[in-house]
Design an enzyme around this catalytic site. Structure first.
Site, PDB file in Angstrom:
ATOM      1  N   LYS A 254       0.862  -1.181   0.000  1.00 56.18           N
ATOM      2  CA  LYS A 254       0.000   0.000   0.000  1.00 56.18           C
ATOM      3  C   LYS A 254       0.901   1.234   0.000  1.00 56.18           C
ATOM      4  CE  LYS A 254      -3.981   2.014   2.365  1.00 56.18           C
ATOM      5  NZ  LYS A 254      -3.677   3.364   1.959  1.00 56.18           N
ATOM      6  N   ARG A 259      -4.602   8.330  -5.312  1.00 54.93           N
ATOM      7  CA  ARG A 259      -5.392   7.436  -6.156  1.00 54.93           C
ATOM      8  C   ARG A 259      -5.647   8.123  -7.487  1.00 54.93           C
ATOM      9  NH1 ARG A 259      -9.237   3.413  -4.284  1.00 54.93           N
ATOM     10  NH2 ARG A 259      -9.862   2.192  -6.084  1.00 54.93           N
ATOM     11  N   ARG A 274      -9.498  10.590  -6.865  1.00 57.30           N
ATOM     12  CA  ARG A 274     -10.553   9.846  -6.206  1.00 57.30           C
ATOM     13  C   ARG A 274     -11.795  10.704  -5.978  1.00 57.30           C
ATOM     14  NH1 ARG A 274      -9.268   6.863  -0.625  1.00 57.30           N
ATOM     15  NH2 ARG A 274     -11.143   7.410   0.453  1.00 57.30           N
ATOM     16  N   GLU A 304      -2.175   4.079  -8.252  1.00 52.79           N
ATOM     17  CA  GLU A 304      -1.696   5.012  -7.241  1.00 52.79           C
ATOM     18  C   GLU A 304      -0.522   5.777  -7.858  1.00 52.79           C
ATOM     19  OE1 GLU A 304      -3.314   5.256  -4.477  1.00 52.79           O
ATOM     20  OE2 GLU A 304      -2.000   6.034  -2.925  1.00 52.79           O
ATOM     21  N   PHE A 345      -2.847  -0.828 -10.340  1.00 47.99           N
ATOM     22  CA  PHE A 345      -3.191  -2.064  -9.626  1.00 47.99           C
ATOM     23  C   PHE A 345      -4.476  -2.723 -10.123  1.00 47.99           C
ATOM     24  CE2 PHE A 345      -4.366   1.529  -6.823  1.00 47.99           C
ATOM     25  CZ  PHE A 345      -5.746   1.366  -6.769  1.00 47.99           C
ATOM     26  N   ARG A 420     -17.423   0.367  -0.299  1.00 50.65           N
ATOM     27  CA  ARG A 420     -16.406  -0.090   0.620  1.00 50.65           C
ATOM     28  C   ARG A 420     -16.727  -1.539   0.943  1.00 50.65           C
ATOM     29  NH1 ARG A 420     -12.922   3.236   2.746  1.00 50.65           N
ATOM     30  NH2 ARG A 420     -14.029   5.134   2.254  1.00 50.65           N
ATOM     31  N   LYS A 426      -7.495  -2.966   3.744  1.00 49.89           N
ATOM     32  CA  LYS A 426      -6.167  -2.406   4.000  1.00 49.89           C
ATOM     33  C   LYS A 426      -5.740  -2.743   5.409  1.00 49.89           C
ATOM     34  CE  LYS A 426      -8.591   1.827   4.776  1.00 49.89           C
ATOM     35  NZ  LYS A 426      -8.833   3.175   4.400  1.00 49.89           N
TER      36      LYS A 426
HETATM   37  P1  AMP Z   1      -9.278   3.622   0.848  1.00 49.76           P
HETATM   38  O1  AMP Z   1      -9.099   4.661  -0.202  1.00 49.76           O
HETATM   39  O2  AMP Z   1      -9.585   4.181   2.177  1.00 49.76           O
HETATM   40  O3  AMP Z   1     -10.247   2.596   0.415  1.00 49.76           O
HETATM   41  O4  AMP Z   1      -7.827   2.936   1.026  1.00 49.76           O
HETATM   42  C1  AMP Z   1      -7.137   2.494  -0.034  1.00 49.76           C
HETATM   43  C2  AMP Z   1      -6.325   3.577  -0.709  1.00 49.76           C
HETATM   44  O5  AMP Z   1      -4.965   3.196  -0.719  1.00 49.76           O
HETATM   45  C3  AMP Z   1      -6.713   3.674  -2.154  1.00 49.76           C
HETATM   46  O6  AMP Z   1      -7.694   4.674  -2.333  1.00 49.76           O
HETATM   47  C4  AMP Z   1      -5.441   4.017  -2.874  1.00 49.76           C
HETATM   48  O7  AMP Z   1      -5.340   5.413  -3.038  1.00 49.76           O
HETATM   49  C5  AMP Z   1      -4.347   3.595  -1.916  1.00 49.76           C
HETATM   50  N1  AMP Z   1      -3.518   2.466  -2.387  1.00 49.76           N
HETATM   51  C6  AMP Z   1      -2.177   2.408  -2.264  1.00 49.76           C
HETATM   52  N2  AMP Z   1      -1.696   1.266  -2.756  1.00 49.76           N
HETATM   53  C7  AMP Z   1      -2.739   0.557  -3.223  1.00 49.76           C
HETATM   54  C8  AMP Z   1      -2.878  -0.719  -3.835  1.00 49.76           C
HETATM   55  N3  AMP Z   1      -1.830  -1.498  -4.066  1.00 49.76           N
HETATM   56  N4  AMP Z   1      -4.129  -1.120  -4.153  1.00 49.76           N
HETATM   57  C9  AMP Z   1      -5.214  -0.350  -3.903  1.00 49.76           C
HETATM   58  N5  AMP Z   1      -5.138   0.859  -3.327  1.00 49.76           N
HETATM   59  C10 AMP Z   1      -3.914   1.320  -2.980  1.00 49.76           C
END
Ligand code: AMP
Length: 557
Positions: A254, A259, A274, A304, A345, A420, A426
């Protein structure tokens, strides 16, 4: 539809807090909107364009004071006074229109269409490449003309719309349910939500609702119109991660970047954040990387964008990279200062929608359609495994390489925009701390009287160059620290009111907390839950930014 009809509804909406009631009121309005429905839906959300489109009205409160002055002939001081007194420039506009000293010879009755057309004209002016002052003058003239035709209460809502301050408490969910109630007896909210996740355009979805369910369900992905990103759930352990996404799972690093949803249409490239903002102009290097290293001519890549230090190639935190997102000038210079690498990704579209294909296949297609090149574009570090030890190893490696942790993803899952759902999770170590400025404090009572106790913490709003409150801290401090803080803060006091003091934001503390919540009570719009003092940051003279607080808030969801 007359604008006054919409304004009547705004007033009804302002009078109730209850979401169900708001939904009913909106549903009635939508039913009666006929050919104006697309505009009405946008205005109900306080917008003039769909969420993903770029143009913004771009008028500040100060400019709006000039506009009200021009339209009504009332003095700027007077306008400002009423603004201060009522706390809302909308009310000030209403007052001024009520007692205007200038009358138009022939005033027009405003319609919804006229208001939207005029405000769009204002928003589009930014594209004309005019100098700042000519641009602002032209904008003022157009809006003043609207206000001079407006009834007092109409002026209130036009002003709020211009300033993006409608605050009716109407979110996506309310509009979705109101459309459902208006057109499908409340039976198809899921279809409407799906259509919205794909289009990010309630005006489009509303029109489809008028035409029928089939039309709603036919709305689909379109290149160059961003769809909502799939979001990740948070888990605390690897075991919980496997329970959610199944075994074997994909494990990715991560990265602490931005994003980016990258669209390629007939070989042309657009980059969206995003929040669906189009940031193509800010990232010419990403465009080039995609043009040169992505083979498909029509695709959507989820990725990313990671910033790195040009001297040693090490990853830099999002906070530094975020400078590039907002910057509209000196882009070439900034590109050299903060170079980026694209880390794809997922592949959502490749000549056709891939949303329903399992991730395993999307990942394979992604890797077949890119040519990797270091520091330009490389798919994320990725393994597939069922073994906890292996995951742990990756997690440690990711953290020691300076990344945020890992993502665990279900290999069989489809891509669900905007959700979600537990198709990816994560796993991050404990909550990051924040370095915040003390911006105020309160004299204690009782045993600690004479000392400054409760501390008001602020983050730094780069855009407006001011500190905004994010929380109040009274715990985690020893008597000695209270004393120390009092000594430090006393010379910085700028204002005292009762027991409360305001201070210059020169003392920075590192704060731990349980979580970040949204809060209308604090000027930043965010509140730390249970903030605790970790240590003074003598080495720092500036607090973490509002952007960082927002980022952490988004991350923890
Ligand atoms: P969330 O946005 O809260 O759902 O957490 C995931 C965020 O981590 C994504 O929105 C991406 O911006 C970031 N991210 C970083 N590395 C990755 C990865 N390998 N796959 C998916 N998301 C990633």
């Amino acid at each position: 539809m007359k604008y006054s009809k919409l304004v009547e509804t705004y007033q009804q909406l302002d009078q109730t807090q209850a979401t169900l009631e708001k939904t009913d009121i909106l549903a009635e309005l939508f039913k009666e909107s006929d050919e104006d429905l697309e505009h009405v839906v946008l205005l109900a959300l306080g917008r003039i364009y769909p969420e993903w489109m770029e143009p913004e009205i771009g008028v500040s409160s100060q400019t709006m004071i000039d506009v009200i002055h021009q339209a009504t002939g009332r003095g700027k001081d007077e306008i400002e006074e009423v603004w201060k007194e009522k706390g809302d420039l909308g009310f000030a506009a209403e007052e001024m229109v009520k007692n205007k000293t200038q009358q138009k010879l022939m005033s027009k009755t405003l319609t919804v269409e006229m208001v939207v057309d005029r405000l769009r004209k204002v928003a589009e002016m930014d594209k004309e490449g005019l100098s700042q002052s000519v641009n602002q003058d032209k904008k003022k003239k157009e809006i003043a003309d609207l206000i001079s035709n407006a009834e007092p209460v109409e002026a209130r809502y036009i002003t709020r719309t211009v300033l993006n301050h409608l605050r009716l408490g109407i979110g996506e969910g309310t509009v979705r349910d109101a459309l459902d109630e208006a057109f499908f007896n409340g039976e198809h909210s899921e279809d409407i939500q799906r259509a919205y996740d794909f289009t990010n355009d309630f005006s489009r979805v509303a029109k489809a609702c008028q035409e029928g369910l089939e039309e709603v369900n036919s709305l689909d992905i379109e290149l160059f119109r961003p769809i909502k990103s799939m979001l990740a759930k948070k888990v605390d352990t690897i075991e919980e991660g496997f329970d959610t996404v199944g075994k074997p799972a994909a494990i990715d690093y991560k990265y602490d970047g931005m994003r980016a949803q990258i669209h390629v249409k007939d070989g042309d490239v657009k980059v969206f954040t995003r929040r669906l903002e189009d940031v193509t102009k800010q990232f010419p290097d990403v465009v080039k990387a995609v043009e040169e290293n992505v083979k498909s001519e029509n695709c959507i890549i989820d990725s990313e964008i990671v910033g790195y230090n040009p001297e040693d190639g090490s990853t830099i935190p999002f906070q530094r990279l975020s400078k590039r997102i907002k910057r509209k000038y000196d882009i070439q210079k900034l590109k050299k200062e903060i170079p980026v690498e694209v880390r794809p990704f997922d592949l959502i579209y490749d000549e056709e929608s891939l949303l329903n294909q399992p991730y395993r296949e999307r990942w394979e297609k992604l890797n077949n359609s890119i040519e990797e090149e270091e520091k330009i574009l490389r798919s994320v570090d990725h393994e597939e495994t069922s073994e906890e030890e292996k995951v742990q190893e990756m997690q440690q490696k990711s953290l020691s390489d300076g990344h945020e942790g890992i993502m665990m993803k279900s290999l069989d899952a489809e891509y669900k925009p905007g959700s979600r759902v537990g198709y990816m999770v994560k796993l991050k170590p404990v909550m990051e701390t924040l370095d915040l400025a003390i911006i105020g404090a309160k004299w204690s009572e009782g045993r600690r009287s004479g000392w400054l106790g409760r501390l008001y913490l602020g983050c730094y709003d780069e855009e407006n160059d001011e500190y905004l409150e994010v929380g109040r801290m009274a715990t985690g401090l020893t008597d000695k620290q209270f004393q120390e803080i009092t000594e430090k803060l006393k010379p910085l006091i700028t204002k005292e009111e009762g027991r409360k003091v305001e201070v210059r934001p020169e003392v920075i503390v590192e704060a731990e907390y349980e979580e970040i919540q949204k809060s209308p009570e604090y000027t930043s719009g965010y509140a730390l839950r249970f903030p605790r003092m970790k240590q003074f940051r003598e080495d720092k003279d500036e607090a973490d930014s509002l952007e960082k607080v927002k980022g952490l808030y988004e991350d923890q969801k």
